[in-house]
Design a protein around this motif. Structure first.
Motif, PDB file in Angstrom:
ATOM      1  N   ASP A  31       0.683  -1.165   0.094  1.00 55.26           N
ATOM      2  CA  ASP A  31       0.103   0.062   0.031  1.00 55.26           C
ATOM      3  C   ASP A  31       0.850   1.242   0.003  1.00 55.26           C
ATOM      4  O   ASP A  31       0.443   2.094  -0.673  1.00 55.26           O
ATOM      5  CB  ASP A  31      -1.063  -0.268   1.199  1.00 55.26           C
ATOM      6  N   ALA A  32       1.870   1.367   0.851  1.00 51.23           N
ATOM      7  CA  ALA A  32       2.768   2.544   0.569  1.00 51.23           C
ATOM      8  C   ALA A  32       3.413   2.671  -0.510  1.00 51.23           C
ATOM      9  O   ALA A  32       3.675   3.807  -0.873  1.00 51.23           O
ATOM     10  CB  ALA A  32       3.855   2.355   1.836  1.00 51.23           C
ATOM     11  N   LEU A  33       3.862   1.574  -1.035  1.00 49.90           N
ATOM     12  CA  LEU A  33       4.368   1.718  -2.347  1.00 49.90           C
ATOM     13  C   LEU A  33       3.558   1.842  -3.674  1.00 49.90           C
ATOM     14  O   LEU A  33       4.171   2.653  -4.661  1.00 49.90           O
ATOM     15  CB  LEU A  33       5.364   0.357  -2.737  1.00 49.90           C
ATOM     16  N   SER A  34       2.307   1.792  -3.484  1.00 43.40           N
ATOM     17  CA  SER A  34       1.460   1.984  -4.468  1.00 43.40           C
ATOM     18  C   SER A  34       1.135   3.337  -4.674  1.00 43.40           C
ATOM     19  O   SER A  34       0.486   3.702  -5.761  1.00 43.40           O
ATOM     20  CB  SER A  34      -0.007   1.404  -4.213  1.00 43.40           C
ATOM     21  N   ASP A  35       1.382   4.236  -3.756  1.00 41.20           N
ATOM     22  CA  ASP A  35       1.319   5.706  -3.937  1.00 41.20           C
ATOM     23  C   ASP A  35       2.294   6.299  -4.913  1.00 41.20           C
ATOM     24  O   ASP A  35       2.249   7.289  -5.723  1.00 41.20           O
ATOM     25  CB  ASP A  35       1.582   6.620  -2.584  1.00 41.20           C
ATOM     26  N   GLU A  36       3.462   5.552  -5.052  1.00 40.76           N
ATOM     27  CA  GLU A  36       4.594   5.966  -5.780  1.00 40.76           C
ATOM     28  C   GLU A  36       4.539   5.483  -7.061  1.00 40.76           C
ATOM     29  O   GLU A  36       4.854   5.924  -8.153  1.00 40.76           O
ATOM     30  CB  GLU A  36       6.017   5.696  -5.282  1.00 40.76           C
TER      31      GLU A  36
END
Length: 115
Positions: A35-40
């Motif tokens: 989820d954190a990586l999906s923003d980037e």
């Protein structure tokens, strides 16, 4: 007649395990570093969508999630809820048709293919 202790619940261990696995897939998709990586990264965001659409949703459907979740309620509440839902027109007929799951799966595949 069987006593209450010996009655079999209509949802087996396999379906309960499948339900818990679906919850795990949702947790992995939405609460992990994915989820954190999906923003980037857009590709990771799309991976989240695929996990939810192609893994969690079919697992919930297979597990009969509504029956698994009913186990959280006391028996008296389940009976009241069951009578209320059964009073809705068409619910009993739809619940007994096994073909509707295959029709829904075929419609899903056709929609994904077309999209």
């Amino acid at each position: 007649m069987l006593s209450r202790r010996h009655r079999k619940w209509p949802v087996g261990k396999t379906r309960v395990a499948t339900f818990l696995f679906a919850i795990g897939v949702i947790g992995l998709a939405l609460l992990s570093p994915i989820d954190a990586l999906s923003d980037e990264l857009f590709s990771v965001h799309m991976l989240q969508h695929l996990m939810l659409i192609l893994a969690a949703a079919p697992l919930f459907a297979f597990s009969n999630a509504h029956l698994v979740m009913l186990r959280a309620f006391p028996v008296a509440s389940r009976r009241v809820l069951g009578h209320a839902v059964a009073a809705i027109p068409g619910v009993r007929q739809a619940a007994h048709k096994r073909a509707s799951a295959w029709i829904a799966a075929a419609a899903f595949v056709a929609t994904m293919w077309f999209w």
